[in-house]
Design a protein around this motif. Structure first.
Motif, PDB file in Angstrom:
ATOM      1  N   MET A   1       0.847  -1.172   0.000  1.00  0.00           N
ATOM      2  CA  MET A   1       0.000   0.000   0.000  1.00  0.00           C
ATOM      3  C   MET A   1       0.893   1.236   0.000  1.00  0.00           C
ATOM      4  SD  MET A   1      -2.654   1.302   2.989  1.00  0.00           S
ATOM      5  CE  MET A   1      -3.967   0.191   2.629  1.00  0.00           C
ATOM      6  N   ARG A   2       0.550   2.176  -0.827  1.00  0.00           N
ATOM      7  CA  ARG A   2       1.281   3.446  -0.879  1.00  0.00           C
ATOM      8  C   ARG A   2       0.607   4.471   0.036  1.00  0.00           C
ATOM      9  NH1 ARG A   2       0.903   3.631  -7.241  1.00  0.00           N
ATOM     10  NH2 ARG A   2      -1.214   3.450  -6.495  1.00  0.00           N
ATOM     11  N   TYR A   3       1.327   5.533   0.321  1.00  0.00           N
ATOM     12  CA  TYR A   3       0.778   6.587   1.158  1.00  0.00           C
ATOM     13  C   TYR A   3      -0.496   7.163   0.532  1.00  0.00           C
ATOM     14  CZ  TYR A   3       0.294  10.731   3.991  1.00  0.00           C
ATOM     15  OH  TYR A   3      -0.220  11.701   4.817  1.00  0.00           O
ATOM     16  N   SER A   4      -0.508   7.305  -0.800  1.00  0.00           N
ATOM     17  CA  SER A   4      -1.703   7.838  -1.468  1.00  0.00           C
ATOM     18  C   SER A   4      -2.898   6.910  -1.285  1.00  0.00           C
ATOM     19  CB  SER A   4      -1.429   8.078  -2.956  1.00  0.00           C
ATOM     20  OG  SER A   4      -1.052   6.880  -3.600  1.00  0.00           O
ATOM     21  N   ASP A   5      -2.664   5.595  -1.287  1.00  0.00           N
ATOM     22  CA  ASP A   5      -3.753   4.644  -1.032  1.00  0.00           C
ATOM     23  C   ASP A   5      -4.284   4.818   0.388  1.00  0.00           C
ATOM     24  OD1 ASP A   5      -3.455   3.420  -3.575  1.00  0.00           O
ATOM     25  OD2 ASP A   5      -1.852   2.145  -2.780  1.00  0.00           O
ATOM     26  N   PHE A   6      -3.367   4.984   1.338  1.00  0.00           N
ATOM     27  CA  PHE A   6      -3.748   5.203   2.733  1.00  0.00           C
ATOM     28  C   PHE A   6      -4.642   6.442   2.839  1.00  0.00           C
ATOM     29  CE2 PHE A   6      -2.990   7.433   6.723  1.00  0.00           C
ATOM     30  CZ  PHE A   6      -3.303   6.455   7.655  1.00  0.00           C
ATOM     31  N   SER A   7      -4.215   7.528   2.244  1.00  0.00           N
ATOM     32  CA  SER A   7      -4.988   8.775   2.316  1.00  0.00           C
ATOM     33  C   SER A   7      -6.352   8.621   1.671  1.00  0.00           C
ATOM     34  CB  SER A   7      -4.219   9.903   1.629  1.00  0.00           C
ATOM     35  OG  SER A   7      -3.042  10.186   2.333  1.00  0.00           O
ATOM     36  N   ARG A   8      -6.410   7.947   0.537  1.00  0.00           N
ATOM     37  CA  ARG A   8      -7.681   7.730  -0.158  1.00  0.00           C
ATOM     38  C   ARG A   8      -8.636   6.909   0.718  1.00  0.00           C
ATOM     39  NH1 ARG A   8      -5.804   5.170  -4.235  1.00  0.00           N
ATOM     40  NH2 ARG A   8      -4.999   7.067  -5.159  1.00  0.00           N
ATOM     41  N   LEU A   9      -8.115   5.875   1.343  1.00  0.00           N
ATOM     42  CA  LEU A   9      -8.948   5.046   2.208  1.00  0.00           C
ATOM     43  C   LEU A   9      -9.440   5.810   3.436  1.00  0.00           C
ATOM     44  CD1 LEU A   9      -7.120   1.628   1.995  1.00  0.00           C
ATOM     45  CD2 LEU A   9      -9.476   2.105   1.315  1.00  0.00           C
ATOM     46  N   VAL A  10      -8.571   6.621   4.015  1.00  0.00           N
ATOM     47  CA  VAL A  10      -8.989   7.448   5.160  1.00  0.00           C
ATOM     48  C   VAL A  10     -10.189   8.297   4.754  1.00  0.00           C
ATOM     49  CG1 VAL A  10      -8.334   9.396   6.631  1.00  0.00           C
ATOM     50  CG2 VAL A  10      -6.768   7.474   6.344  1.00  0.00           C
ATOM     51  N   ASP A  11     -10.096   8.941   3.592  1.00  0.00           N
ATOM     52  CA  ASP A  11     -11.192   9.786   3.120  1.00  0.00           C
ATOM     53  C   ASP A  11     -12.458   8.984   2.863  1.00  0.00           C
ATOM     54  OD1 ASP A  11      -9.509  11.957   3.262  1.00  0.00           O
ATOM     55  OD2 ASP A  11      -9.189  12.102   1.091  1.00  0.00           O
ATOM     56  N   GLU A  12     -12.327   7.820   2.217  1.00  0.00           N
ATOM     57  CA  GLU A  12     -13.490   7.015   1.868  1.00  0.00           C
ATOM     58  C   GLU A  12     -14.169   6.407   3.094  1.00  0.00           C
ATOM     59  OE1 GLU A  12     -12.589   4.047  -1.082  1.00  0.00           O
ATOM     60  OE2 GLU A  12     -11.700   5.533  -2.416  1.00  0.00           O
ATOM     61  N   VAL A  13     -13.384   5.918   4.025  1.00  0.00           N
ATOM     62  CA  VAL A  13     -13.947   5.192   5.167  1.00  0.00           C
ATOM     63  C   VAL A  13     -14.410   6.131   6.275  1.00  0.00           C
ATOM     64  CG1 VAL A  13     -13.433   3.488   6.964  1.00  0.00           C
ATOM     65  CG2 VAL A  13     -12.664   3.087   4.620  1.00  0.00           C
ATOM     66  N   PHE A  14     -13.660   7.193   6.535  1.00  0.00           N
ATOM     67  CA  PHE A  14     -13.979   8.072   7.661  1.00  0.00           C
ATOM     68  C   PHE A  14     -14.503   9.448   7.253  1.00  0.00           C
ATOM     69  CE2 PHE A  14     -10.535   5.269   9.216  1.00  0.00           C
ATOM     70  CZ  PHE A  14     -11.256   4.606  10.195  1.00  0.00           C
ATOM     71  N   GLY A  19     -11.475  12.057   8.988  1.00  0.00           N
ATOM     72  CA  GLY A  19     -10.300  11.235   8.717  1.00  0.00           C
ATOM     73  C   GLY A  19      -9.005  11.968   8.983  1.00  0.00           C
ATOM     74  N   ARG A  20      -8.935  13.223   8.593  1.00  0.00           N
ATOM     75  CA  ARG A  20      -7.717  14.012   8.821  1.00  0.00           C
ATOM     76  C   ARG A  20      -7.486  14.229  10.322  1.00  0.00           C
ATOM     77  NH1 ARG A  20      -5.928  12.106   5.095  1.00  0.00           N
ATOM     78  NH2 ARG A  20      -6.769  12.570   3.078  1.00  0.00           N
ATOM     79  N   VAL A  21      -8.564  14.418  11.065  1.00  0.00           N
ATOM     80  CA  VAL A  21      -8.442  14.558  12.520  1.00  0.00           C
ATOM     81  C   VAL A  21      -7.900  13.261  13.114  1.00  0.00           C
ATOM     82  CG1 VAL A  21      -9.722  14.860  14.679  1.00  0.00           C
ATOM     83  CG2 VAL A  21     -10.206  16.343  12.728  1.00  0.00           C
ATOM     84  N   LEU A  22      -8.446  12.129  12.688  1.00  0.00           N
ATOM     85  CA  LEU A  22      -7.971  10.841  13.198  1.00  0.00           C
ATOM     86  C   LEU A  22      -6.491  10.633  12.906  1.00  0.00           C
ATOM     87  CD1 LEU A  22     -10.915   8.475  12.201  1.00  0.00           C
ATOM     88  CD2 LEU A  22     -10.273   9.203  14.505  1.00  0.00           C
ATOM     89  N   VAL A  23      -6.082  10.916  11.698  1.00  0.00           N
ATOM     90  CA  VAL A  23      -4.676  10.715  11.309  1.00  0.00           C
ATOM     91  C   VAL A  23      -3.763  11.601  12.146  1.00  0.00           C
ATOM     92  CG1 VAL A  23      -3.022  11.057   9.420  1.00  0.00           C
ATOM     93  CG2 VAL A  23      -5.190   9.891   8.989  1.00  0.00           C
ATOM     94  N   ARG A  24      -4.221  12.784  12.457  1.00  0.00           N
ATOM     95  CA  ARG A  24      -3.396  13.743  13.197  1.00  0.00           C
ATOM     96  C   ARG A  24      -3.432  13.520  14.712  1.00  0.00           C
ATOM     97  NH1 ARG A  24      -5.732  17.882  10.943  1.00  0.00           N
ATOM     98  NH2 ARG A  24      -7.034  18.331  12.728  1.00  0.00           N
ATOM     99  N   GLU A  25      -4.567  12.991  15.253  1.00  0.00           N
ATOM    100  CA  GLU A  25      -4.733  12.991  16.703  1.00  0.00           C
ATOM    101  C   GLU A  25      -4.972  11.640  17.370  1.00  0.00           C
ATOM    102  OE1 GLU A  25      -7.634  15.933  17.784  1.00  0.00           O
ATOM    103  OE2 GLU A  25      -6.679  17.461  16.543  1.00  0.00           O
ATOM    104  N   GLN A  26      -5.372  10.618  16.647  1.00  0.00           N
ATOM    105  CA  GLN A  26      -5.688   9.321  17.264  1.00  0.00           C
ATOM    106  C   GLN A  26      -4.408   8.594  17.663  1.00  0.00           C
ATOM    107  OE1 GLN A  26      -8.880   7.975  17.822  1.00  0.00           O
ATOM    108  NE2 GLN A  26      -7.779   6.417  18.958  1.00  0.00           N
ATOM    109  N   VAL A  27      -4.189   8.449  18.945  1.00  0.00           N
ATOM    110  CA  VAL A  27      -3.002   7.745  19.449  1.00  0.00           C
ATOM    111  C   VAL A  27      -3.289   6.247  19.411  1.00  0.00           C
ATOM    112  CG1 VAL A  27      -1.507   7.394  21.449  1.00  0.00           C
ATOM    113  CG2 VAL A  27      -2.304   9.691  20.869  1.00  0.00           C
ATOM    114  N   LEU A  28      -2.371   5.502  18.831  1.00  0.00           N
ATOM    115  CA  LEU A  28      -2.564   4.070  18.636  1.00  0.00           C
ATOM    116  C   LEU A  28      -1.498   3.281  19.394  1.00  0.00           C
ATOM    117  CD1 LEU A  28      -3.245   4.269  14.812  1.00  0.00           C
ATOM    118  CD2 LEU A  28      -4.939   3.986  16.635  1.00  0.00           C
ATOM    119  N   PRO A  29      -1.908   2.564  20.432  1.00  0.00           N
ATOM    120  CA  PRO A  29      -0.940   1.777  21.213  1.00  0.00           C
ATOM    121  C   PRO A  29      -0.144   0.796  20.345  1.00  0.00           C
ATOM    122  CG  PRO A  29      -3.042   1.861  22.344  1.00  0.00           C
ATOM    123  CD  PRO A  29      -3.261   2.480  20.994  1.00  0.00           C
TER     124      PRO A  29
END
Length: 77
Positions: A1-14, A19-29
């Motif tokens: 998966m490329r970074y562009s695929d990741f970004s596209r999926l974030v937009d589509e799913v969230f 999605g941008r808030v999650l990517v910037r702020e969601q802390v993942l153990p």
């Protein structure tokens, strides 16, 4: 998966805004208590970050791959 695929999926799913808030702020153990943004900047594979984000937010498998019903992810690891 490329970074562009990741970004596209974030937009589509969230949605793009949430999605941008999650990517910037969601802390993942699973990513050493980093946000997706921090993990990607540190060199984590986008696929691993995507799985960690979806797992943390209980995204069902049927929704993980966005609107493209033919999109399939290779198995992790």
């Amino acid at each position: 998966m490329r970074y562009s695929d990741f970004s596209r999926l974030v937009d589509e799913v969230f949605g793009s805004a949430y999605g941008r808030v999650l990517v910037r702020e969601q802390v993942l153990p699973r990513l050493e208590d980093r946000t997706p943004e921090q993990a990607l900047a540190a060199g984590a594979e986008p696929r691993d970050v995507w799985h960690a984000l979806c797992d943390a937010l209980d995204v069902p498998d049927a929704r993980r791959w966005g609107t493209d019903r033919f999109r399939q992810a290779p198995p992790p690891g």
